[in-house]
Design an enzyme around this catalytic site. Structure first.
Site, PDB file in Angstrom:
ATOM      1  N   ASN A  48      -2.224 -79.250  16.540  1.00  0.00           N
ATOM      2  CA  ASN A  48      -1.109 -77.799  15.456  1.00  0.00           C
ATOM      3  C   ASN A  48      -0.044 -76.972  16.497  1.00  0.00           C
ATOM      4  O   ASN A  48       0.039 -77.016  17.709  1.00  0.00           O
ATOM      5  CB  ASN A  48      -2.309 -76.971  16.252  1.00  0.00           C
ATOM      6  CG  ASN A  48      -3.179 -76.415  17.086  1.00  0.00           C
ATOM      7  OD1 ASN A  48      -3.343 -77.042  17.510  1.00  0.00           O
ATOM      8  ND2 ASN A  48      -4.125 -75.480  17.204  1.00  0.00           N
ATOM      9  N   ILE A  49       0.888 -75.867  15.217  1.00  0.00           N
ATOM     10  CA  ILE A  49       1.712 -76.019  16.210  1.00  0.00           C
ATOM     11  C   ILE A  49       1.374 -74.400  15.562  1.00  0.00           C
ATOM     12  O   ILE A  49       1.861 -74.176  14.349  1.00  0.00           O
ATOM     13  CB  ILE A  49       3.538 -76.335  15.667  1.00  0.00           C
ATOM     14  CG1 ILE A  49       2.844 -77.919  16.319  1.00  0.00           C
ATOM     15  CG2 ILE A  49       4.494 -76.117  16.101  1.00  0.00           C
ATOM     16  CD1 ILE A  49       3.704 -79.229  15.700  1.00  0.00           C
ATOM     17  N   GLU A  50       1.430 -73.434  15.710  1.00  0.00           N
ATOM     18  CA  GLU A  50       2.048 -72.356  15.439  1.00  0.00           C
ATOM     19  C   GLU A  50       2.944 -71.166  15.343  1.00  0.00           C
ATOM     20  O   GLU A  50       3.685 -71.829  16.719  1.00  0.00           O
ATOM     21  CB  GLU A  50       0.487 -71.314  16.363  1.00  0.00           C
ATOM     22  CG  GLU A  50      -1.003 -71.686  16.319  1.00  0.00           C
ATOM     23  CD  GLU A  50      -2.339 -71.578  16.939  1.00  0.00           C
ATOM     24  OE1 GLU A  50      -1.947 -69.871  17.910  1.00  0.00           O
ATOM     25  OE2 GLU A  50      -2.637 -71.253  16.697  1.00  0.00           O
ATOM     26  N   CYS A  59      -0.950 -77.153  10.800  1.00  0.00           N
ATOM     27  CA  CYS A  59      -2.208 -77.881  11.465  1.00  0.00           C
ATOM     28  C   CYS A  59      -2.218 -79.725  12.004  1.00  0.00           C
ATOM     29  O   CYS A  59      -1.376 -79.852  11.826  1.00  0.00           O
ATOM     30  CB  CYS A  59      -3.659 -78.124  10.555  1.00  0.00           C
ATOM     31  SG  CYS A  59      -4.179 -76.991  10.117  1.00  0.00           S
ATOM     32  N   GLU A  61      -3.527 -82.509  11.675  1.00  0.00           N
ATOM     33  CA  GLU A  61      -3.808 -83.054  10.724  1.00  0.00           C
ATOM     34  C   GLU A  61      -2.589 -83.498   9.984  1.00  0.00           C
ATOM     35  O   GLU A  61      -1.846 -84.480   9.695  1.00  0.00           O
ATOM     36  CB  GLU A  61      -5.045 -82.900   9.841  1.00  0.00           C
ATOM     37  CG  GLU A  61      -6.011 -82.401  10.428  1.00  0.00           C
ATOM     38  CD  GLU A  61      -6.158 -81.445  10.723  1.00  0.00           C
ATOM     39  OE1 GLU A  61      -5.456 -80.639  12.196  1.00  0.00           O
ATOM     40  OE2 GLU A  61      -7.702 -81.164  11.234  1.00  0.00           O
ATOM     41  N   CYS A  96      -9.168 -78.302   7.033  1.00  0.00           N
ATOM     42  CA  CYS A  96      -9.179 -77.222   6.706  1.00  0.00           C
ATOM     43  C   CYS A  96      -8.298 -78.122   4.913  1.00  0.00           C
ATOM     44  O   CYS A  96      -8.269 -78.606   4.864  1.00  0.00           O
ATOM     45  CB  CYS A  96      -8.183 -76.692   7.102  1.00  0.00           C
ATOM     46  SG  CYS A  96      -5.701 -76.878   6.616  1.00  0.00           S
ATOM     47  N   CYS A  99      -4.770 -79.187   4.467  1.00  0.00           N
ATOM     48  CA  CYS A  99      -4.660 -81.312   5.037  1.00  0.00           C
ATOM     49  C   CYS A  99      -5.948 -81.664   3.751  1.00  0.00           C
ATOM     50  O   CYS A  99      -4.658 -82.525   4.463  1.00  0.00           O
ATOM     51  CB  CYS A  99      -5.277 -80.859   6.386  1.00  0.00           C
ATOM     52  SG  CYS A  99      -3.849 -79.791   7.749  1.00  0.00           S
TER      53      CYS A  99
HETATM   54  N1  THU Z   1      -5.774 -76.174  12.648  1.00  0.00           N
HETATM   55  C1  THU Z   1      -6.189 -77.330  12.854  1.00  0.00           C
HETATM   56  O1  THU Z   1      -5.005 -77.443  13.763  1.00  0.00           O
HETATM   57  N2  THU Z   1      -6.542 -78.440  11.872  1.00  0.00           N
HETATM   58  C2  THU Z   1      -7.801 -78.134  11.425  1.00  0.00           C
HETATM   59  O2  THU Z   1      -8.855 -78.554  11.106  1.00  0.00           O
HETATM   60  C3  THU Z   1      -8.583 -76.396  11.335  1.00  0.00           C
HETATM   61  C4  THU Z   1      -7.621 -75.593  12.350  1.00  0.00           C
HETATM   62  C5  THU Z   1      -5.446 -74.986  13.527  1.00  0.00           C
HETATM   63  C6  THU Z   1      -4.685 -73.914  12.629  1.00  0.00           C
HETATM   64  C7  THU Z   1      -5.052 -73.201  14.458  1.00  0.00           C
HETATM   65  O3  THU Z   1      -3.080 -72.945  14.465  1.00  0.00           O
HETATM   66  C8  THU Z   1      -5.647 -72.864  15.078  1.00  0.00           C
HETATM   67  O4  THU Z   1      -6.695 -73.998  14.612  1.00  0.00           O
HETATM   68  C9  THU Z   1      -6.663 -72.221  14.687  1.00  0.00           C
HETATM   69  O5  THU Z   1      -6.744 -71.588  13.195  1.00  0.00           O
END
Ligand code: THU
Length: 138
Positions: A48-50, A59, A61, A96, A99
């Site tokens: 994940n890259i925020e 996300c 995935e 999520c 995804c």
């Molecule tokens: N996130 C994912 O990368 N994959 C998931 O299946 C659920 C959520 C990430 C998004 C965000 O960066 C962090 O998890 C918290 O929600």
């Protein structure tokens, strides 16, 4: 649906856990890693890259899918996902809704397997159809 070997499941989970170390998650501090297996046996990883503006965040995935699709891959077999605080595996981490929709664009819903594991070592495998019934298609 052809079953994945236990060895392959462990490999995918291991690569997903490795990717938790690459996660850019300064806002949620929740690190997610994913490892996507193609039909031909190649593995694409993602984290994940925020973003400070939140909504541009991606996300793990989708990072893995977009890396693979942008390299010409179109045929996928399975994805392993792990997530948790402190870059460790925590609870089971299912994808999520966004995804799941991205997966439905590229995967056979009866076939494609979504694998997650928690810190206790419990592994759960679901098909995309189980996680996204009655999905939208054109
Ligand atoms: N996130 C994912 O990368 N994959 C998931 O299946 C659920 C959520 C990430 C998004 C965000 O960066 C962090 O998890 C918290 O929600």
């Amino acid at each position: 649906m052809t079953e994945l070997s236990g060895e392959m499941i462990d490999t995918l989970i291991g690569k997903a856990h490795d990717m938790q170390q690459k996660s850019y998650c300064p806002y949620s501090h929740f690190a997610v890693g994913a490892a996507l297996l193609t039909a031909e046996g190649r593995i694409y990883t993602g984290c994940n890259i925020e973003n400070a503006a939140y909504s541009p965040s991606n996300c793990a995935e989708r990072t893995a899918f977009f890396k693979a699709v942008s390299e010409g891959e179109r045929d996928f077999r399975a994805i392993a996902i792990v997530g948790g605080k402190n870059r460790e595996i925590g609870e089971l981490c299912f994808p999520c809704g966004v995804c799941r929709q991205v997966m439905s664009e590229f995967c056979r819903r009866d076939d494609f397997q979504i694998i997650t594991r928690n810190s206790a070592g419990t592994t759960v495998i679901r098909t995309l159809k189980e996680l996204l019934p009655d999905s939208f298609e054109l």
